[in-house]
Design a protein around this motif. Structure first.
Motif, PDB file in Angstrom:
ATOM      1  N   THR A   5       0.705  -1.170  -0.073  1.00 33.56           N
ATOM      2  CA  THR A   5       0.003   0.142   0.104  1.00 33.56           C
ATOM      3  C   THR A   5       0.894   1.275  -0.093  1.00 33.56           C
ATOM      4  O   THR A   5       1.917   1.245   0.756  1.00 33.56           O
TER       5      THR A   5
ATOM      6  N   TRP B 266       3.370   0.230   3.251  1.00 41.41           N
ATOM      7  CA  TRP B 266       3.542  -0.581   4.259  1.00 41.41           C
ATOM      8  C   TRP B 266       2.497  -1.760   4.033  1.00 41.41           C
ATOM      9  O   TRP B 266       1.797  -1.929   2.842  1.00 41.41           O
TER      10      TRP B 266
ATOM     11  N   ASP C 117      -0.158  -4.467   5.573  1.00 35.35           N
ATOM     12  CA  ASP C 117      -1.129  -4.398   7.007  1.00 35.35           C
ATOM     13  C   ASP C 117      -0.827  -6.087   7.452  1.00 35.35           C
ATOM     14  O   ASP C 117      -0.942  -7.032   6.818  1.00 35.35           O
ATOM     15  N   LYS C 118      -0.804  -5.969   8.798  1.00 36.33           N
ATOM     16  CA  LYS C 118      -0.742  -7.391   9.465  1.00 36.33           C
ATOM     17  C   LYS C 118      -1.883  -8.345   9.411  1.00 36.33           C
ATOM     18  O   LYS C 118      -1.940  -9.556   9.293  1.00 36.33           O
ATOM     19  N   ALA C 119      -3.097  -7.799   9.002  1.00 38.18           N
ATOM     20  CA  ALA C 119      -4.547  -8.447   9.013  1.00 38.18           C
ATOM     21  C   ALA C 119      -4.468  -9.205   7.614  1.00 38.18           C
ATOM     22  O   ALA C 119      -4.937 -10.152   7.629  1.00 38.18           O
ATOM     23  N   THR C 120      -3.849  -8.702   6.618  1.00 40.61           N
ATOM     24  CA  THR C 120      -3.878  -9.551   5.567  1.00 40.61           C
ATOM     25  C   THR C 120      -2.372  -9.945   5.133  1.00 40.61           C
ATOM     26  O   THR C 120      -2.492 -10.737   3.831  1.00 40.61           O
TER      27      THR C 120
ATOM     28  N   LYS D 257       0.114 -12.457   6.871  1.00 40.21           N
ATOM     29  CA  LYS D 257       0.675 -13.054   7.872  1.00 40.21           C
ATOM     30  C   LYS D 257       1.188 -14.419   7.497  1.00 40.21           C
ATOM     31  O   LYS D 257       1.274 -14.654   6.315  1.00 40.21           O
TER      32      LYS D 257
ATOM     33  N   SER E  16       3.221  -6.282  11.357  1.00 40.72           N
ATOM     34  CA  SER E  16       3.052  -5.508  10.239  1.00 40.72           C
ATOM     35  C   SER E  16       4.482  -5.036   9.738  1.00 40.72           C
ATOM     36  O   SER E  16       5.645  -5.412  10.289  1.00 40.72           O
TER      37      SER E  16
ATOM     38  N   PRO F  98       1.254   2.849   8.033  1.00 35.43           N
ATOM     39  CA  PRO F  98       0.133   3.726   7.194  1.00 35.43           C
ATOM     40  C   PRO F  98       0.421   5.118   7.320  1.00 35.43           C
ATOM     41  O   PRO F  98       0.849   5.792   8.406  1.00 35.43           O
TER      42      PRO F  98
END
Length: 273
Positions: A127, A143, A145-148, A150, A201, A205
């Motif tokens: 991103t 960056w 994101d840790k949510a997507t 892993k 992460s 952001p």
């Protein structure tokens, strides 16, 4: 993933009943096929005789609880590799508890190596802020994101006649390397290597109020891309390890996976009055 590949072939166990079904089925298919040459039928018959009436006597069915036949298997992803046919031993019997006397007999580590090749990793597109279109000398934040983004795991298992072998191979992202696609750029940090944060992460952001800050992970382009774009390459390094049955485990070679994305860099226009 990466530049490392699992074995081209290996040996794995097959129960006496399954081995008999396999051999008899192949024999019937070949000897009853009029298109098959006589030498193929003869060779198939000799192979069958070894296990039906020869050394093993009716496929060792009377010893089915005492062991297994071990047979060679080719890696389906490497059938065009001559190494896939180096496991050339004929099927052989191994008593329960004995170690097969061949190289590449399936073990938790062999299964881990096979699972390594089946890992499916997420897209490494980062991103950006500004998104895809930025300005000369303007820090661009990057960056993941840790949510997507892993860790990913694959388990390979073998359960034959009481012989249970398994291994889980896990890949965890540890760093992101940014390559701007031009020498006329600076990266943050200077190495271009953005490390994993404590929350798993990578980078941070962009948010309102950070315009004058230096991004922990990002790029600053020093020259316009003109009528074209720069090819930003983002490469993730994955730390790979495995755990297996019987308490086995260890590390496998790091994997790298990268993609490119277009970035347009524009000149900042100013007007003198």
């Amino acid at each position: 993933m990466g530049n490392w590949t699992p074995p081209a072939c290996w040996y794995e166990p097959e129960s006496a009943a399954d081995f008999r079904k396999h051999v008899e089925g192949e024999y019937d298919d070949i000897v009853n096929d009029p298109r098959q040459p006589s030498y193929a039928k003869s060779a198939t018959g000799q192979f069958r005789d070894m296990y039906k009436d020869g050394k093993y006597k009716d496929y060792n069915l009377d010893k089915a609880d005492e062991g297994n036949f071990w047979v060679s298997v080719q890696n389906p992803n490497r059938l065009d590799d001559p190494a896939a046919f180096t496991c050339s031993e004929l099927p052989f019997w191994v008593e329960n508890g004995d170690t097969p006397p061949v190289k590449n007999a399936v073990t938790p580590q062999v299964l881990a190596e096979l699972a390594y090749n089946r890992l499916t990793l997420p897209d490494t597109k980062v991103t950006l802020a500004p998104k895809n279109v930025t300005k000369v000398n303007l820090p661009t934040w990057a960056w993941l994101d840790k949510a997507t983004f892993k860790e990913v795991s694959v388990t390979a298992a073998l359960d034959v006649a009481g012989l249970n072998i398994s291994a889980t191979t896990t890949a965890k992202p540890v760093s992101l390397k940014l390559e701007p696609g031009t020498a006329d750029a600076e990266t943050f940090p200077a190495s271009g290597e953005c490390q994993l944060n404590d929350d798993d992460s990578i980078g941070a952001p962009f948010a309102k109020g950070k315009a004058h800050e230096t991004p922990p992970c990002g790029i600053k382009y020093l020259r316009s891309s003109g009528n074209g774009t720069y090819q930003l390459r983002a490469t993730i390094t994955w730390d790979v390890n495995w755990t297996g049955s019987g308490g086995a485990g260890g590390d496998l070679p790091d994997g790298t996976f990268g993609t490119t994305q277009d970035v347009t860099v524009q000149e900042i226009q100013s007007v003198n009055r």
